[in-house]
Design an enzyme around this catalytic site. Structure first.
Site, PDB file in Angstrom:
ATOM      1  N   HIS A 150     -14.373  -0.931  43.999  1.00 42.06           N
ATOM      2  CA  HIS A 150     -15.050   0.303  44.739  1.00 42.06           C
ATOM      3  C   HIS A 150     -16.547  -0.040  44.555  1.00 42.06           C
ATOM      4  O   HIS A 150     -17.111  -0.425  43.765  1.00 42.06           O
ATOM      5  CB  HIS A 150     -14.793   1.530  43.802  1.00 42.06           C
ATOM      6  CG  HIS A 150     -13.480   2.244  43.953  1.00 42.06           C
ATOM      7  ND1 HIS A 150     -13.357   3.551  44.270  1.00 42.06           N
ATOM      8  CD2 HIS A 150     -12.221   1.701  43.827  1.00 42.06           C
ATOM      9  CE1 HIS A 150     -11.926   3.634  44.309  1.00 42.06           C
ATOM     10  NE2 HIS A 150     -11.043   2.632  44.202  1.00 42.06           N
ATOM     11  N   TYR A 189     -17.131  12.932  42.360  1.00 47.53           N
ATOM     12  CA  TYR A 189     -17.515  13.757  41.457  1.00 47.53           C
ATOM     13  C   TYR A 189     -18.159  15.075  41.859  1.00 47.53           C
ATOM     14  O   TYR A 189     -19.070  14.801  42.605  1.00 47.53           O
ATOM     15  CB  TYR A 189     -18.514  12.743  40.437  1.00 47.53           C
ATOM     16  CG  TYR A 189     -18.170  11.391  39.794  1.00 47.53           C
ATOM     17  CD1 TYR A 189     -17.840  10.588  40.397  1.00 47.53           C
ATOM     18  CD2 TYR A 189     -17.899  11.964  38.381  1.00 47.53           C
ATOM     19  CE1 TYR A 189     -17.536   9.377  39.555  1.00 47.53           C
ATOM     20  CE2 TYR A 189     -17.354  10.740  37.597  1.00 47.53           C
ATOM     21  CZ  TYR A 189     -17.252   9.507  38.132  1.00 47.53           C
ATOM     22  OH  TYR A 189     -16.789   8.381  37.474  1.00 47.53           O
ATOM     23  N   PRO A 195     -15.876  11.578  29.213  1.00 54.60           N
ATOM     24  CA  PRO A 195     -15.541  10.510  30.072  1.00 54.60           C
ATOM     25  C   PRO A 195     -16.414  10.717  31.553  1.00 54.60           C
ATOM     26  O   PRO A 195     -16.127   9.935  32.287  1.00 54.60           O
ATOM     27  CB  PRO A 195     -14.362  10.808  30.263  1.00 54.60           C
ATOM     28  CG  PRO A 195     -14.172  12.460  29.900  1.00 54.60           C
ATOM     29  CD  PRO A 195     -14.906  12.536  28.894  1.00 54.60           C
ATOM     30  N   LYS A 233     -17.327   5.269  30.538  1.00 47.59           N
ATOM     31  CA  LYS A 233     -18.125   4.263  29.720  1.00 47.59           C
ATOM     32  C   LYS A 233     -17.176   3.699  28.450  1.00 47.59           C
ATOM     33  O   LYS A 233     -17.734   2.559  28.005  1.00 47.59           O
ATOM     34  CB  LYS A 233     -19.625   4.527  29.291  1.00 47.59           C
ATOM     35  CG  LYS A 233     -20.403   4.709  30.332  1.00 47.59           C
ATOM     36  CD  LYS A 233     -20.900   3.046  30.663  1.00 47.59           C
ATOM     37  CE  LYS A 233     -21.903   3.106  31.891  1.00 47.59           C
ATOM     38  NZ  LYS A 233     -21.132   2.657  33.072  1.00 47.59           N
ATOM     39  N   TYR A 281     -24.253   3.387  36.031  1.00 50.09           N
ATOM     40  CA  TYR A 281     -22.773   3.581  36.300  1.00 50.09           C
ATOM     41  C   TYR A 281     -21.953   1.975  36.373  1.00 50.09           C
ATOM     42  O   TYR A 281     -21.023   1.951  35.912  1.00 50.09           O
ATOM     43  CB  TYR A 281     -22.459   4.127  37.759  1.00 50.09           C
ATOM     44  CG  TYR A 281     -20.994   4.670  37.918  1.00 50.09           C
ATOM     45  CD1 TYR A 281     -20.528   5.858  37.428  1.00 50.09           C
ATOM     46  CD2 TYR A 281     -20.159   3.978  38.830  1.00 50.09           C
ATOM     47  CE1 TYR A 281     -19.335   6.279  37.396  1.00 50.09           C
ATOM     48  CE2 TYR A 281     -18.866   4.219  38.808  1.00 50.09           C
ATOM     49  CZ  TYR A 281     -18.565   5.615  38.378  1.00 50.09           C
ATOM     50  OH  TYR A 281     -17.143   5.926  38.413  1.00 50.09           O
TER      51      TYR A 281
HETATM   52  P1  RFL Z   1      -8.252   3.155  21.491  1.00 51.08           P
HETATM   53  O1  RFL Z   1      -8.051   3.006  22.624  1.00 51.08           O
HETATM   54  O2  RFL Z   1      -8.498   4.767  20.707  1.00 51.08           O
HETATM   55  O3  RFL Z   1      -7.420   2.355  20.176  1.00 51.08           O
HETATM   56  C1  RFL Z   1      -7.286   2.457  19.121  1.00 51.08           C
HETATM   57  C2  RFL Z   1      -5.982   2.091  18.299  1.00 51.08           C
HETATM   58  O4  RFL Z   1      -5.939   2.198  17.040  1.00 51.08           O
HETATM   59  C3  RFL Z   1      -4.630   2.542  16.695  1.00 51.08           C
HETATM   60  N1  RFL Z   1      -4.862   3.428  15.280  1.00 51.08           N
HETATM   61  C4  RFL Z   1      -4.475   2.354  14.081  1.00 51.08           C
HETATM   62  N2  RFL Z   1      -3.851   1.385  14.021  1.00 51.08           N
HETATM   63  C5  RFL Z   1      -3.668   0.931  12.841  1.00 51.08           C
HETATM   64  N3  RFL Z   1      -4.063   1.717  11.729  1.00 51.08           N
HETATM   65  C6  RFL Z   1      -4.556   2.765  11.810  1.00 51.08           C
HETATM   66  N4  RFL Z   1      -4.651   3.640  10.648  1.00 51.08           N
HETATM   67  C7  RFL Z   1      -4.724   3.386  12.902  1.00 51.08           C
HETATM   68  N5  RFL Z   1      -5.479   4.826  13.825  1.00 51.08           N
HETATM   69  C8  RFL Z   1      -5.407   4.499  14.919  1.00 51.08           C
HETATM   70  C9  RFL Z   1      -4.536   3.778  17.831  1.00 51.08           C
HETATM   71  O5  RFL Z   1      -3.098   3.980  17.923  1.00 51.08           O
HETATM   72  C10 RFL Z   1      -4.896   2.906  19.090  1.00 51.08           C
HETATM   73  O6  RFL Z   1      -3.846   2.136  19.819  1.00 51.08           O
HETATM   74  O7  RFL Z   1      -9.857   2.681  20.781  1.00 51.08           O
HETATM   75  P2  RFL Z   1     -10.778   1.221  21.422  1.00 51.08           P
HETATM   76  O8  RFL Z   1      -9.766   0.229  21.546  1.00 51.08           O
HETATM   77  O9  RFL Z   1     -11.670   1.558  21.016  1.00 51.08           O
HETATM   78  O10 RFL Z   1     -10.920   1.743  23.099  1.00 51.08           O
HETATM   79  C11 RFL Z   1     -11.475   2.902  23.615  1.00 51.08           C
HETATM   80  C12 RFL Z   1     -11.066   3.463  24.899  1.00 51.08           C
HETATM   81  O11 RFL Z   1      -9.485   3.650  24.599  1.00 51.08           O
HETATM   82  C13 RFL Z   1     -11.841   4.819  25.271  1.00 51.08           C
HETATM   83  O12 RFL Z   1     -12.978   4.738  25.087  1.00 51.08           O
HETATM   84  C14 RFL Z   1     -11.607   5.021  26.789  1.00 51.08           C
HETATM   85  O13 RFL Z   1     -10.095   5.413  26.999  1.00 51.08           O
HETATM   86  C15 RFL Z   1     -12.376   6.262  27.239  1.00 51.08           C
HETATM   87  N6  RFL Z   1     -12.314   6.633  28.683  1.00 51.08           N
HETATM   88  C16 RFL Z   1     -12.747   5.892  29.800  1.00 51.08           C
HETATM   89  N7  RFL Z   1     -13.292   4.754  29.350  1.00 51.08           N
HETATM   90  C17 RFL Z   1     -14.066   3.760  30.439  1.00 51.08           C
HETATM   91  O14 RFL Z   1     -14.456   2.920  30.320  1.00 51.08           O
HETATM   92  N8  RFL Z   1     -13.889   4.055  31.869  1.00 51.08           N
HETATM   93  C18 RFL Z   1     -12.961   5.622  32.093  1.00 51.08           C
HETATM   94  O15 RFL Z   1     -12.702   5.532  33.289  1.00 51.08           O
HETATM   95  C19 RFL Z   1     -12.562   6.286  30.866  1.00 51.08           C
HETATM   96  N9  RFL Z   1     -11.899   7.430  31.292  1.00 51.08           N
HETATM   97  C20 RFL Z   1     -11.339   7.681  29.079  1.00 51.08           C
HETATM   98  C21 RFL Z   1     -11.281   7.936  30.260  1.00 51.08           C
HETATM   99  C22 RFL Z   1     -10.768   8.546  27.782  1.00 51.08           C
HETATM  100  C23 RFL Z   1     -10.022   9.538  28.323  1.00 51.08           C
HETATM  101  N10 RFL Z   1      -9.481  10.102  27.374  1.00 51.08           N
HETATM  102  C24 RFL Z   1      -7.994  10.345  27.220  1.00 51.08           C
HETATM  103  C25 RFL Z   1     -10.318  10.488  26.130  1.00 51.08           C
HETATM  104  C26 RFL Z   1     -10.496   9.180  30.665  1.00 51.08           C
HETATM  105  C27 RFL Z   1      -9.818   9.864  29.593  1.00 51.08           C
HETATM  106  C28 RFL Z   1      -9.126  11.142  30.055  1.00 51.08           C
HETATM  107  C1  PHB Z   2     -10.081   8.050  35.699  1.00 54.50           C
HETATM  108  O1  PHB Z   2      -9.718   7.599  36.705  1.00 54.50           O
HETATM  109  O2  PHB Z   2      -9.405   8.400  34.687  1.00 54.50           O
HETATM  110  C2  PHB Z   2     -11.636   8.408  35.520  1.00 54.50           C
HETATM  111  C3  PHB Z   2     -12.398   8.055  36.576  1.00 54.50           C
HETATM  112  C4  PHB Z   2     -13.883   8.184  36.346  1.00 54.50           C
HETATM  113  C5  PHB Z   2     -14.337   8.816  35.326  1.00 54.50           C
HETATM  114  C6  PHB Z   2     -13.242   9.326  34.394  1.00 54.50           C
HETATM  115  C7  PHB Z   2     -11.846   9.092  34.334  1.00 54.50           C
HETATM  116  O3  PHB Z   2     -15.490   9.192  35.238  1.00 54.50           O
END
Ligand code: RFL
Ligand code: PHB
Length: 389
Positions: free
Chosen positions: A72, A201, A293, A297, A385
């Site tokens: 994008h 957005y 979110p 980031k 961004y």
């Molecule tokens: P995670 O992905 O939470 O992984 C942690 C893992 O540890 C496991 N765990 C354990 N394992 C062993 N022993 C224990 N005691 C444990 N406790 C937990 C868990 O089961 C899991 O598998 O952390 P990590 O690796 O730091 O990664 C972080 C990302 O997952 C998170 O920051 C992103 O998903 C945030 N996020 C976004 N980030 C972006 O860069 N771009 C995006 O567009 C974006 N959109 C989002 C998002 C997060 C969202 N939610 C659901 C919060 C959109 C959403 C809706």
């Molecule tokens: C997504 O596609 O899940 C998404 C995209 C942009 C954001 C957050 C989540 O800022």
């Protein structure tokens, strides 16, 4: 078991760290509480910064991302009945890729297993020991048996609810920074063609809405909601009418509907816990910090943390120097605080705050107008961004 680096958690942070260490000839074992099927199916992030794309490509796990991810070059800001394009590539020379986090997870798990890497899934009762000694360890249950891993380092990549942050020594001296927002996001996955070529957005009096995508046939949409609400309180018709009301505008753009096949509500917080290291225990990713979110980031920060850690561990094993490891927390936090600032800014700019005064609402609208009329303001937003810092 004995290894060089014990990694707690198989999210993007833990898996990528294990992969990068392997490329540097450093051994690790990853332990994960959930099953492989579960981590490979959890819907989360979608936006990868250029720096994240580069590291996946350079480390040999970017092939599917390049094939299936969508590049994008801009996104749209919608408010006051109009859409305004932020030309990311024109303003910064960089782009972002929309490629789902669980696909990144699949690519990393496949790469680790192909290299005979050890990932132990479905562990329980994880506890960390001796993290302020030279011989830290993790104990846990796996397949009904008590196991332990002794290592030179333990890296907590276990997310916000993990055991690593609470296992940091000197809890009373830790500094935690937090803001909980009074709203959440209602997220849906929809079977349909994209409504827009780029992410939208939208700021609206009824609340924020976001149009994102997963593939040419699956779309990801979100709208601001009460964080204590429940998905069952919303019929599909109510969801669509809320999205139409917040997104459609005067230029005739219309949102495409389709079958909704997944719904969830997520809370929104900003959180940083410092320092990110103590003795031989280091934190990376969501275990140390959370962003709302809106700035996309979270996963990108997890990736930049482990890139720094992998470099520090490489220097330790190759040259016997702890210099980079010693400054890990300070180095990582510089970028983390800027991403916290950006995520908070985007959240503040685009959401409807129930307690905002009429004056504050006008200030919010004026800030949006500034961004879409001033190239300097738009460039600052675009740089943040795409992660051009
Ligand atoms: P995670 O992905 O939470 O992984 C942690 C893992 O540890 C496991 N765990 C354990 N394992 C062993 N022993 C224990 N005691 C444990 N406790 C937990 C868990 O089961 C899991 O598998 O952390 P990590 O690796 O730091 O990664 C972080 C990302 O997952 C998170 O920051 C992103 O998903 C945030 N996020 C976004 N980030 C972006 O860069 N771009 C995006 O567009 C974006 N959109 C989002 C998002 C997060 C969202 N939610 C659901 C919060 C959109 C959403 C809706
Ligand atoms: C997504 O596609 O899940 C998404 C995209 C942009 C954001 C957050 C989540 O800022």
């Amino acid at each position: 078991m004995r290894t060089q680096v014990a990694i707690i958690g198989a999210g993007p942070a833990g898996l990528l760290l294990s992969h990068l260490l392997h490329l540097d000839g450093i051994e690790s074992i990853v332990i994960e509480t959930r099953s492989r099927a579960d981590i490979e199916a959890t819907i989360r992030a979608g936006v990868l910064e250029q720096g994240t794309m580069d590291i996946l490509t350079e480390s040999g796990v970017g092939e599917r991302m390049r094939g299936q991810g969508a590049l994008h070059h801009g996104f749209e800001l919608a408010f006051g009945g109009k859409r305004h394009r932020i030309d990311l590539t024109g303003l910064t020379g960089k782009a972002i890729t929309v490629y789902p986090q669980h696909e990144v997870i699949k690519d990393l798990v496949a790469a680790r297993l192909a290299a005979d890497g050890q990932i132990l899934f479905e562990v329980s009762e994880v506890a960390l020991h001796g993290v302020d000694t030279q011989t830290p360890s993790a104990t846990f249950m796996h397949g009904g048996e008590a196991r332990s891993i002794e290592a030179d380092f333990v890296i907590g990549c276990d997310g916000y609810h993990g055991v690593s942050r609470p296992a940091m020594p000197a809890q009373e001296q830790r500094k935690n920074f937090q803001r909980i927002y009074p709203f959440g996001w209602f997220g849906i996955l929809v079977e349909s063609a994209p409504s827009s070529e780029e992410l939208i957005y939208a700021q609206h009096d009824r609340g924020f809405a976001l149009v994102s995508t997963r593939s040419p046939t699956v779309q990801r949409l979100y709208f601001q909601c009460d964080p204590t609400d429940h998905v069952d309180n919303w019929s599909d018709d109510q969801i669509w009418s809320e999205l139409h009301a917040r997104l459609e505008n005067h230029d005739g753009w219309r949102l495409k509907e389709g079958r909704i096949f997944q719904k969830n509500i997520i809370g929104m917080r900003s959180f940083v816990s410092t320092p990110m290291q103590a003795g031989r225990l280091f934190l990376a990713g969501d275990s140390a910090h959370i962003v709302p979110p809106t700035g996309a980031k979270g996963m990108n920060l997890a990736v930049s943390d482990v890139k720094l850690l992998a470099r520090g561990l490489e220097q330790f094993y190759r040259q016997g120097s702890e210099e980079r490891l010693a400054s890990y927390s300070d180095d990582a936090l510089k970028r983390i605080w800027r991403a916290e600032y950006f995520s908070w800014t985007m959240t503040r700019l685009l959401h409807t705050f129930a307690e905002a005064t009429p004056f504050e609402r006008e200030m919010q609208r004026a800030e949006l107008e500034n961004i879409v009329t001033s190239r300097a303001m738009a460039t600052a937003l675009a740089e943040n961004y795409v992660g051009a810092f």
